[in-house]
Write a protein that holds these residues in place. Structure first.
Motif, PDB file in Angstrom:
ATOM      1  N   LYS A  50      13.484   5.797   5.884  1.00  0.00           N
ATOM      2  CA  LYS A  50      12.359   6.332   5.120  1.00  0.00           C
ATOM      3  C   LYS A  50      12.821   7.192   3.949  1.00  0.00           C
ATOM      4  CE  LYS A  50       9.165   6.080   8.952  1.00  0.00           C
ATOM      5  NZ  LYS A  50       8.354   6.791   9.919  1.00  0.00           N
ATOM      6  N   ASN A  69       7.947  -6.088   9.504  1.00  0.00           N
ATOM      7  CA  ASN A  69       8.427  -4.730   9.224  1.00  0.00           C
ATOM      8  C   ASN A  69       9.419  -4.670   8.067  1.00  0.00           C
ATOM      9  OD1 ASN A  69       6.917  -3.434  11.253  1.00  0.00           O
ATOM     10  ND2 ASN A  69       8.405  -4.054  12.795  1.00  0.00           N
ATOM     11  N   GLU A  71       8.826  -5.946   4.701  1.00  0.00           N
ATOM     12  CA  GLU A  71       8.300  -5.942   3.338  1.00  0.00           C
ATOM     13  C   GLU A  71       8.412  -4.595   2.628  1.00  0.00           C
ATOM     14  OE1 GLU A  71       4.461  -7.382   0.710  1.00  0.00           O
ATOM     15  OE2 GLU A  71       4.391  -7.580   2.889  1.00  0.00           O
ATOM     16  N   GLU A  72       8.121  -3.505   3.318  1.00  0.00           N
ATOM     17  CA  GLU A  72       8.180  -2.207   2.639  1.00  0.00           C
ATOM     18  C   GLU A  72       9.605  -1.811   2.246  1.00  0.00           C
ATOM     19  OE1 GLU A  72       7.376   1.584   4.844  1.00  0.00           O
ATOM     20  OE2 GLU A  72       7.042   0.230   6.537  1.00  0.00           O
ATOM     21  N   TRP A  73      10.590  -2.525   2.771  1.00  0.00           N
ATOM     22  CA  TRP A  73      11.991  -2.193   2.469  1.00  0.00           C
ATOM     23  C   TRP A  73      12.669  -3.194   1.546  1.00  0.00           C
ATOM     24  CZ3 TRP A  73      11.667   2.462   3.601  1.00  0.00           C
ATOM     25  CH2 TRP A  73      10.977   2.893   4.734  1.00  0.00           C
TER      26      TRP A  73
END
Length: 121
Positions: A50, A69, A71-73
């Protein structure tokens, strides 16, 4: 050496990400554990994904996150500028693989554990 960032690292010794970290270390590869779980692997603190920690000179990223899990990374992992991303079983993600390719990063559908065991890492 092929410095490897282990995405989805866990201090739980029964998790594949932990086993991969141990195998990387045993084979003489530098590894950097990154994830949401707090703890350490072989004395190395797991860096909090994060916080998008800066890691330099990355050769390989090996992923232990389910596709939903990841996509945000995407941007963080692409920004590590690895030569390749290993999508371990269960992490295969065509969208991310295509994004990696378009950024000059080789996506590989494989198992890091098998690659290390076979001397093909």
């Amino acid at each position: 050496m092929k410095k490897t960032v282990v995405i989805g690292a866990s201090p739980d010794k029964s998790r594949y990400s932990n086993l991969a970290s141990q195998m990387l270390d045993n084979a003489g590869f530098e590894f950097v554990p990154v994830g949401i779980k707090k703890g350490e692997i072989l004395g190395k603190q797991i860096l909090n994904i994060k916080e998008m920690p800066v890691v330099k000179d990355v050769h390989t990223v090996t992923i232990y996150l389910s596709p939903r899990n990841q996509e945000e990374w995407y941007n963080y992992i692409i920004g590590l500028n690895p030569k390749r991303i290993i999508f371990n079983p269960g992490t295969e993600n065509r969208e991310f693989m295509d994004l990696a390719s378009s950024n000059g990063i080789e996506p590989i559908e494989a198992c890091s554990l098998v690659m290390l065991s076979a001397g093909m890492y």
